[in-house]
Design a protein around this motif. Structure first.
Motif, mmCIF file in Angstrom:
data_model
loop_
_atom_site.group_PDB
_atom_site.id
_atom_site.type_symbol
_atom_site.label_atom_id
_atom_site.label_comp_id
_atom_site.label_asym_id
_atom_site.label_seq_id
_atom_site.Cartn_x
_atom_site.Cartn_y
_atom_site.Cartn_z
ATOM 1 N N SER A 72 34.000 -35.208 27.438
ATOM 2 C CA SER A 72 32.676 -34.753 27.855
ATOM 3 C C SER A 72 32.675 -33.250 28.089
ATOM 4 O O SER A 72 31.720 -32.552 27.751
ATOM 5 C CB SER A 72 32.233 -35.479 29.127
ATOM 6 N N LEU A 73 33.802 -32.750 28.658
ATOM 7 C CA LEU A 73 33.904 -31.308 28.896
ATOM 8 C C LEU A 73 33.877 -30.538 27.575
ATOM 9 O O LEU A 73 33.173 -29.540 27.441
ATOM 10 C CB LEU A 73 35.190 -30.984 29.658
ATOM 11 N N TYR A 74 34.675 -31.015 26.611
ATOM 12 C CA TYR A 74 34.656 -30.388 25.283
ATOM 13 C C TYR A 74 33.234 -30.357 24.752
ATOM 14 O O TYR A 74 32.782 -29.397 24.147
ATOM 15 C CB TYR A 74 35.535 -31.180 24.297
ATOM 16 N N PHE A 75 32.574 -31.457 24.995
ATOM 17 C CA PHE A 75 31.233 -31.626 24.476
ATOM 18 C C PHE A 75 30.275 -30.616 25.072
ATOM 19 O O PHE A 75 29.464 -30.003 24.374
ATOM 20 C CB PHE A 75 30.765 -33.047 24.798
ATOM 21 N N VAL B 75 31.127 -27.747 26.444
ATOM 22 C CA VAL B 75 31.506 -26.386 26.068
ATOM 23 C C VAL B 75 31.200 -26.111 24.591
ATOM 24 O O VAL B 75 30.461 -25.187 24.259
ATOM 25 C CB VAL B 75 32.999 -26.135 26.349
ATOM 26 N N PHE B 76 31.768 -26.976 23.712
ATOM 27 C CA PHE B 76 31.609 -26.712 22.266
ATOM 28 C C PHE B 76 30.217 -27.109 21.776
ATOM 29 O O PHE B 76 29.574 -26.380 21.045
ATOM 30 C CB PHE B 76 32.682 -27.452 21.460
ATOM 31 N N GLY B 77 29.797 -28.309 22.174
ATOM 32 C CA GLY B 77 28.513 -28.799 21.683
ATOM 33 C C GLY B 77 27.342 -28.072 22.343
ATOM 34 O O GLY B 77 26.424 -27.614 21.668
ATOM 35 N N GLY B 78 27.406 -27.928 23.648
ATOM 36 C CA GLY B 78 26.292 -27.344 24.375
ATOM 37 C C GLY B 78 26.285 -25.825 24.323
ATOM 38 O O GLY B 78 25.436 -25.211 23.683
ATOM 39 N N ALA B 79 27.310 -25.199 24.924
ATOM 40 C CA ALA B 79 27.314 -23.748 25.074
ATOM 41 C C ALA B 79 27.464 -23.029 23.728
ATOM 42 O O ALA B 79 26.671 -22.163 23.377
ATOM 43 C CB ALA B 79 28.429 -23.326 26.023
ATOM 44 N N LEU B 80 28.489 -23.421 22.949
ATOM 45 C CA LEU B 80 28.714 -22.732 21.675
ATOM 46 C C LEU B 80 27.794 -23.258 20.585
ATOM 47 O O LEU B 80 27.383 -22.533 19.705
ATOM 48 C CB LEU B 80 30.175 -22.886 21.237
ATOM 49 N N GLY B 81 27.491 -24.527 20.654
ATOM 50 C CA GLY B 81 26.676 -25.183 19.622
ATOM 51 C C GLY B 81 25.312 -24.524 19.466
ATOM 52 O O GLY B 81 24.768 -24.469 18.361
ATOM 53 N N SER B 82 24.790 -24.000 20.569
ATOM 54 C CA SER B 82 23.480 -23.371 20.482
ATOM 55 C C SER B 82 23.551 -22.100 19.613
ATOM 56 O O SER B 82 22.553 -21.669 19.055
ATOM 57 C CB SER B 82 22.968 -23.034 21.884
ATOM 58 N N ALA C 265 38.969 -29.800 13.673
ATOM 59 C CA ALA C 265 38.252 -30.690 14.591
ATOM 60 C C ALA C 265 36.917 -30.082 14.989
ATOM 61 O O ALA C 265 35.932 -30.797 15.154
ATOM 62 C CB ALA C 265 39.103 -30.962 15.829
ATOM 63 N N PHE C 266 36.901 -28.756 15.132
ATOM 64 C CA PHE C 266 35.680 -28.100 15.627
ATOM 65 C C PHE C 266 35.017 -27.214 14.582
ATOM 66 O O PHE C 266 34.090 -26.497 14.878
ATOM 67 C CB PHE C 266 36.010 -27.272 16.883
ATOM 68 N N TYR C 267 35.564 -27.204 13.362
ATOM 69 C CA TYR C 267 34.970 -26.390 12.298
ATOM 70 C C TYR C 267 35.315 -27.024 10.958
ATOM 71 O O TYR C 267 36.188 -27.892 10.880
ATOM 72 C CB TYR C 267 35.492 -24.952 12.350
ATOM 73 N N SER C 268 34.637 -26.573 9.923
ATOM 74 C CA SER C 268 34.979 -27.043 8.583
ATOM 75 C C SER C 268 35.977 -26.050 7.999
ATOM 76 O O SER C 268 35.753 -24.835 8.041
ATOM 77 C CB SER C 268 33.718 -27.091 7.719
ATOM 78 N N ILE C 269 37.099 -26.552 7.477
ATOM 79 C CA ILE C 269 38.111 -25.597 6.993
ATOM 80 C C ILE C 269 37.598 -24.817 5.771
ATOM 81 O O ILE C 269 38.146 -23.782 5.427
ATOM 82 C CB ILE C 269 39.479 -26.264 6.662
ATOM 83 N N SER C 270 36.520 -25.296 5.163
ATOM 84 C CA SER C 270 35.951 -24.550 4.026
ATOM 85 C C SER C 270 35.380 -23.207 4.497
ATOM 86 O O SER C 270 35.221 -22.282 3.726
ATOM 87 C CB SER C 270 34.859 -25.376 3.345
ATOM 88 N N LYS C 271 35.130 -23.111 5.829
ATOM 89 C CA LYS C 271 34.589 -21.863 6.371
ATOM 90 C C LYS C 271 35.683 -20.821 6.613
ATOM 91 O O LYS C 271 35.395 -19.675 6.913
ATOM 92 C CB LYS C 271 33.869 -22.125 7.698
#
Lengths: 253, 310
Positions: free
Chosen positions: A33-36, A38-45, A184-190
């Motif tokens: 949930s914490l990852y979520f 941080v990554f989903g909420g804070a960075l995801g925006s 896990a948190f990005y697409s390696i194609s990037k």
């Protein structure tokens, strides 16, 4: 076949998980949930979308994979390491139970816990973001295959480990970095080359990619290669375990 | 004579470190007997037991348990064996009852049975069946280990140093338990370095030292065969040194010179007693009492181990 023996080990291991329910299930859920947040909420925006998938949804398969890998390894490794540590292993070694039955008991219990954990994380994530599952059977298959494979790997580590620090060594210093660098948190194609090419040597890339494909019908590498890579690693683990029991490596004198 | 329930042939063990823990041991155990494996620490007792139970792989040799080869048919061989280890290795967080059920299942038995309850009652553990093992005293933990070993109804029970570090009361209880088990037909093999224990409990004794099985025999026969006797002569006048004229006899002074002790071999054709008494009369050494006693298993043991060490 000593079915009673397998069941005894399986039940023993499941009872251990229930006794340490907090550690086994609640902690990973909170961490996820914490990852979520941080990554989903804070960075995801900031990131919005990856490969046309909302970033919050995009990271879900990677998050589940990360917990699956670390928990499978730690569950299975502690399961077999603890009897070695306390000395109760004498009973396992003197029992009329062969190596395959012992592995079914320990690895089966560890994999069960991992699958349950994966499903709980999935359900937790579903509270935050919409999660389409394009290939539900493939999703379940990857969940099972990964849990079993990495529980086997954990079993090997548990046999190999001579102390608790070695037990934590592999999950902390190998699996976590590989997962973070495994898309896990990005697409390696990037990624710019050469990092993209380097990433293809990271086995976790194939796990995450295949698992993500089962959700979004899109992966970094073709799903067949993902399956082959995971299956290959499972066979390797089985071969090592067969060797351990044949030679008695760190189990018997 | 019936087929032995356990047969060990040419079993030896050399550890990877190069230590020869066992040198080609041959041993037959009869059904229903209590066999004591007696030897000092590091003699190879635990290694031998561990090999029979499948925990240590032997370097050479074969083991047959109830007619089944321990290496060729390990499951059938092992089902018959219960092992109580020397170390108090237990699953601390488990309850007494669940750890016994685990053992029963592990050895391939269905749980639906009141055997566990019977075992727990037998070992005075029934009231503690819901307690976690970590809450129990050392003596109770040892009982739990015995209960675990008995949970799968073994025909052969191995007790590795069952009374090491155990108080006198529990030791007596343990002895009683062993006799009860034997009445039920269980074959019992125990290791010990207490002679008293072997003397008290065993039908047959095997003396092991330096990885060699030095002798195996009926306890009474062993004591008779190898037993020496002592003759204590109570002197009228205390003596400070033994007169040189008595040099032909193995004599010592005890009890501040008031007792002259003669150690003799009871099996010998000539004990040397009549001639000794005549010599004492010749030398005008007066005595008021004579007492003979047989030496204990302890003396035999010490002699054997000394010889074995040579």
């Amino acid at each position: 076949m000593n079915v009673h023996g397998i069941l005894a080990i399986y039940k023993f291991e499941m009872a251990r998980a229930l006794r340490t329910l907090w550690q086994s299930l609640v902690t990973p859920v909170i961490t996820t949930s914490l990852y979520f947040v941080v990554f989903g909420g804070a960075l995801g925006s900031q990131i919005k979308e990856v490969d046309g998938i909302a970033y919050g949804s995009f990271i879900v398969p990677g998050l589940i994979m990360m917990s699956l890998l670390t928990q499978s390894i730690s569950n299975a490794s502690i399961g077999i390491y603890f009897p070695k540590f306390t000395g109760t292993i004498f009973e396992l070694l003197s029992a009329p139970i062969n190596s395959m039955e012992m592995v079914i008991g320990y690895v089966g219990a560890a994999a069960t816990k991992s699958v349950v954990l994966g499903l709980i994380i999935l359900a937790t994530a579903a509270l935050f973001v919409p999660i389409p599952i394009h290939h539900p059977f493939a999703m379940v298959a990857f969940l099972l295959l990964t849990s079993i494979t990495f529980s086997l790997f954990g079993f090997i580590i548990g046999v190999w480990a001579k102390g608790f620090e070695q037990l934590n060594f592999v999950p902390a210093l190998l699996i976590t970095p590989l997962t973070f660098l495994g898309g896990a948190f990005y697409s390696i194609s990037k990624l710019p080359d050469p990092w993209r090419t380097f990433s293809l040597f990271n086995p976790v890339v194939y796990l995450v990619s295949g698992f993500r494909w089962s959700f979004f019908d899109k992966g970094d590498v073709p799903v067949g290669i993902s399956l082959a890579a995971t299956g290959g690693f499972m066979l390797l683990c089985l071969a090592v375990i067969a060797w351990i029991f044949r030679t008695g490596y760190r189990l018997k004198n | 004579m019936t087929e032995p329930i356990l047969s060990v042939r040419g079993v030896s063990k050399t550890y990877a470190s190069g230590v020869h823990a066992l040198h080609a041991v041959d041993l037959d155990i009869n059904k229903g007997e209590i066999f004591a494996l007696l030897g000092p620490n590091g003699a190879g007792k635990t290694t031998l037991i561990s090999i029979i139970c499948g925990i240590v792989t032997p370097s050479t040799g074969t083991i047959t348990v109830g007619g089944f080869d321990a290496i060729g048919q390990p499951k059938r061989a092992r089902r018959q064996i219960g092992l109580v280890p020397q170390e108090l290795a237990t699953d601390m967080f488990e309850t007494v009852e669940s750890t016994c059920r685990f053992s029963r299942g592990l050895f391939g038995h269905p749980q639906k049975s009141d055997h566990i309850e019977e075992v727990l009652r037998d070992l005075s553990l029934y009231d503690k069946r819901k307690s976690k093992i970590m809450e129990l005293s050392g003596g109770m933990k040892r009982r739990v280990l015995i209960a675990k070993a008995l949970a799968h109804e073994p025909h052969i029970l191995f007790l590795d140093e069952p009374t090491a570090g155990v108080d006198v009361e529990l030791r007596r209880d343990m002895w009683k338990l062993v006799h009860r088990l034997r009445e039920k037909g269980t074959t019992i093999i125990l290791t010990t370095h207490y002679i008293e224990e072997a003397e008290e409990m065993a039908d047959r004794v095997g003396v092991i030292s330096g990885g060699k099985l030095l002798v195996v025999d009926e306890k009474t026969a062993l004591m008779k065969k190898l037993g020496k006797r002592e003759l204590d002569i109570a002197l009228n006048e205390p003596m400070s040194t033994i007169p040189g004229d008595l040099g032909d006899w193995e004599l010592s002074l005890e009890n501040e010179g008031k007792t002259l002790r003669y150690v003799f071999d009871a099996q010998a054709e000539r004990t040397g007693i009549p001639s000794l008494l005549r010599k004492l009369a010749d030398l005008n050494i007066g005595f008021k009492d004579l007492e003979t006693s047989k030496s204990s298993l302890e003396d035999i043991f010490v002699d054997l181990v000394k010889e074995g060490g040579k």
